[in-house]
Every structure is written in structure tokens, then in C-alpha cells.
Write an enzyme that holds these catalytic residues in place. Structure first.
Site, short mmCIF file in Angstrom:
data_model
loop_
_atom_site.label_atom_id
_atom_site.label_comp_id
_atom_site.label_asym_id
_atom_site.label_seq_id
_atom_site.Cartn_x
_atom_site.Cartn_y
_atom_site.Cartn_z
N CYS A 159 0.84 -1.20 0.00
CA CYS A 159 0.00 0.00 0.00
C CYS A 159 0.87 1.25 0.00
O CYS A 159 1.06 1.91 1.02
CB CYS A 159 -0.97 0.04 1.17
SG CYS A 159 -2.18 1.36 0.95
N CYS A 343 -5.38 2.29 -5.21
CA CYS A 343 -4.95 2.88 -3.95
C CYS A 343 -6.03 3.87 -3.50
O CYS A 343 -6.13 4.95 -4.07
CB CYS A 343 -3.62 3.59 -4.14
SG CYS A 343 -2.88 4.09 -2.59
#
Length: 399
Positions: A159, A343
Site C-alpha cells: 500500500c 490505492c
């Protein structure tokens, strides 16, 4: 011995196991996973901002293991693909016809001098750990002003947007608590840009300006000196490396990350280049470039894509269909992965920019609107929709 062995019972391993069982219930599938807890790690940013309790991210591993799959509760010591074998920490061996390597990545806390000892006290925190995410919120909530430093390493991380997300949420908390006016908020990153996709980068520049954040590029955290509350960075300049020492009152660390050691040390790893040590796979088919009966999935693969759960959601069907085609001795593998990653960039409570993109850093939107804008409905998707889909659909091989 099992027909298909999967290394790793995280997002990638469980999703692949569920899909394999749905495609062929007679297939003998084993998952090697030592941990008895399964985590929905995208929640840890929200845990660090006090939005959800850490317990919401945790479930027993047994509850997500697909029916009919053999769960081998052990650690992998070595991958020996030349013998179609996986050696376990107990010395036992598991053999296979096909292997899916999906162990995620490892967090190298020790590569930042002083970090393991400093973590969780005196203003040093990180959302990249189940317990520390909660501690991060305690530190953000009690911050009384001063220098708040947020870091991102030069290595790939899971991430990649999270180091900025926790900063955006922390800055908002400082504002709400009345300490923002006496605070400076800085982002020190080993990277060279705010975000790799130009449309999203432009949107984040606006967030950065609105929040009054200071960005420092090509700064890689190397050491923490807790006694003097100093962070030591290595800065890349045209003239070489330069040491930069920065004082902090709050330091949120995104630690360096790498492929697990047993992958790095195996013949399945890339032996050179910028992704050395990560699993060597064809970027499209996700088949090993060294051993054709091996496939890679998730954060461990040596490909220039974002290491996110959303990437795994697109990779898993490719790996499963291609592995089954390989078992049928098909001349070519049918499915291709385009590098999709997503994202969900939380820029504040109730605000989110949903970045979706491919290998070429081109936008690949799933919704018919400008995704480079902060939206409340996308925040709700992150907070409620995606966790529901994860537990109830993705891990069951349905999404």
C-alpha cells in the site's frame, strides 16, 4: 504430497485456494501458513487515525481457510523448485505438481538503526503492525505540537499510498485538536515523486498545498536517535549521498520492506536488477520465468505494480486459470494481468481519491466519474464496501 501447494495464507493464498477449489473440487490443494490470525491490513490506516478499532481487522485464520483445503501450520524454510519441494522449519518436506508462491513481503524493521528499540514509545510509531497501529492513534491524538515527521522508504512497500494517508489524517486531527498552528508536518520519502500517476499526483499536490505540508524527496530514513529525538536520512544528490539529521516530536515510520528471505535465497528470485530478490515472474501471465510449474501472486512478485489487495483481486483469477491451463498441457496460457492496482487515498475523514492504474501508470477507472477528485462516496466504499467484499466475496473466490 499435494497437486497444488500454496505458500502463504494471506490475501493472495486464500483467494487462490478458494478459486482453485471452485474450479476443480477434486484438486488436492494445501496452504502453508504459520499464523492463526488473518488481517485485513487496509484497515490499519484507519486504526492509526482512530476511525476503527484494531479488532475489526482481525479474524481467525481457520475462518477464512476454504473447505477441502489442507492447512499446513508451519513456516517455510526453503523453496527447492528443482525437486518440486518446499522445506518446512520442522525439517519436513511438502512436494507438489504446481506451486503458487504468495507469502507477501517481509518488513525489515532492523534495517533502520534504532527503530526496533524506539518503536511504540517517545513519539515513534507505525501503522505497519497490528499493535502499533493502535499506538499510532494514541500518539497522534495526544500530540501537543512541534515537528511531525512522516516517512516512506526507497524500497517497494505494501500500500504505497498509506504513508501519505496517515499523514493527511494526522494533520486533520491536529487541526481538530487545536495544535496545528504550532506544528510543522513534513513528509520525507525515498521516492522522487508525490505519486506515480500524473492525474493523481496533480490532485495530491492540491491536498498538500491546502494542508500546508512540506515534502522532501529522495530522503531515505537510515537511523533513529531516540535520546535526542533525531531522525537520520540519507539524501540522494547529484554529488552523491548526503546525511540529513532532522529533529522530531512525532515520527511515523514506514519501514523498508523486501521479499521474504526464503524467496530471496531461492532459485525462483530475480538475481539482478532493481527488483533483485523478488519473485521472478512473467509480468503478464505471472508464471515463473525459471520453473514453469510455479506461479507468483501478490506482494512477493518482482513486477512494477502496486503492492495492494486490489492488485491481488485481479491477479488471482489470472494465476488460477493459467495454472489450470498448464495442468491441462495447453500450448499457451489464456489469461493476462495488466498491472492493475488500486490505492484508495484517504485525504481526510469523509474524503477519498480512488487511484486505479496499470503497469504504464495509466488511469483505469472502474467508475464513470473523475476519480482524481476527493469524494465522500469513495470514502464510504473504503470504509464499508471494500471490507465487506474482502471477507465475504474475495476470500471465497467470488470476486
Amino acid at each position: 504430497h499435494h497437486q497444488v501447494v500454496i505458500v502463504g495464507g494471506g490475501t493472495g493464498g486464500i483467494t487462490a485456494a478458494a478459486r482453485l477449489r471452485r474450479a476443480d473440487p477434486k484438486l488436492s490443494v494445501a496452504v502453508i501458513e504459520p499464523n492463526d490470525k488473518h488481517y485485513y491490513q487496509p484497515f490499519w490506516t484507519l486504526v492509526g487515525a482512530g476511525i476503527v478499532p484494531k479488532e475489526a481487522s482481525e479474524r481467525p485464520e481457520a475462518s477464512v481457510m476454504p473447505k477441502g483445503v489442507t492447512w499446513i501450520r508451519n513456516r517455510v524454510e526453503a523453496l527447492e523448485p528443482e525437486r518440486n519441494a518446499v522445506r518446512l522449519s520442522t525439517g519436513e518436506e511438502v512436494t507438489y505438481e504446481q506451486l503458487i508462491v504468495a507469502p507477501g513481503l517481509q518488513i525489515d524493521w532492523g534495517k533502520v538503526k534504532g527503530l526496533p528499540e524506539a518503536l511504540g514509545k517517545d513519539g515513534v510509531c507505525s501503522i505497519y503492525d497490528y499493535q502499533q497501529a493502535e499506538r499510532t492513534w494514541e500518539m497522534i491524538r495526544s500530540f501537543q505540537g512541534g515537528q511531525a515527521i512522516f516517512t516512506a522508504p526507497a524500497t517497494p512497500v505494501k500500500c504505497g499510498g498509506a504513508p501519505q494517508k496517515i499523514m493527511f489524517l494526522a494533520e486533520e486531527t491536529f487541526e481538530q485538536n487545536g495544535v496545528r498552528a504550532r506544528s510543522e508536518v513534513h513528509f520525507y520519502t525515498g521516492g522522487a515523486v508525490i505519486f506515480g500517476v500524473k492525474e493523481i499526483a496533480a490532485a495530491l499536490e492540491k491536498v498538500k498545498a491546502r494542508k500546508g505540508l512540506e515534502y522532501h524527496y529522495k530522503h531515505d530514513l537510515r537511523e533513529i536517535r531516540p535520546q535526542t529525538r533525531e531522525a537520520v536520512f540519507c539524501r540522494v544528490t547529484d554529488d552523491g549521498m548526503q546525511e540529513v539529521v532532522v529533529k522530531y516530536d512525532l515520527l511515523h515510520v514506514t519501514p523498508p520492506m523486501s521479499a521474504p528471505d526464503f524467496v530471496k535465497e531461492s532459485p525462483l528470485a530475480l538475481q539482478e536488477g532493481p527488483l533483485k530478490g523478488w519473485l521472478a515472474v512473467d509480468h503478464s501471465t505471472l508464471q515463473s520465468t525459471v520453473y514453469p510449474n510455479v506461479f507468483g501472486l501478490g506482494d512477493v512478485i518482482g513486477a512494477p505494480n502496486a503492492k495492494t489487495g486490489a492488485a491481488i483481486r485481479k491477479q488471482a483469477p489470472v494465476v488460477v486459470e493459467n495454472l489450470l491451463a498448464y495442468r491441462r498441457h495447453q500450448a499457451s496460457l489464456p489469461k493476462a494481468y495488466d498491472g492493475y492496482g488500486s490505492c484508495p487515498l484517504v485525504t481526510g475523514r469523509g474524503k477519498l481519491i480512488l487511484a486505479e492504474f496499470n503497469y504504464k501508470n495509466e488511469m483505469t477507472p472502474s467508475f464513470p466519474f473523475d476519480q482524481a477528485k476527493e469524494r465522500y462516496d469513495m470514502y464510504l466504499l473504503k470504509r464499508y464496501g471494500l471490507p465487506f467484499m474482502y471477507w465475504n466475496m474475495m476470500l471465497r473466490g467470488l470476486a
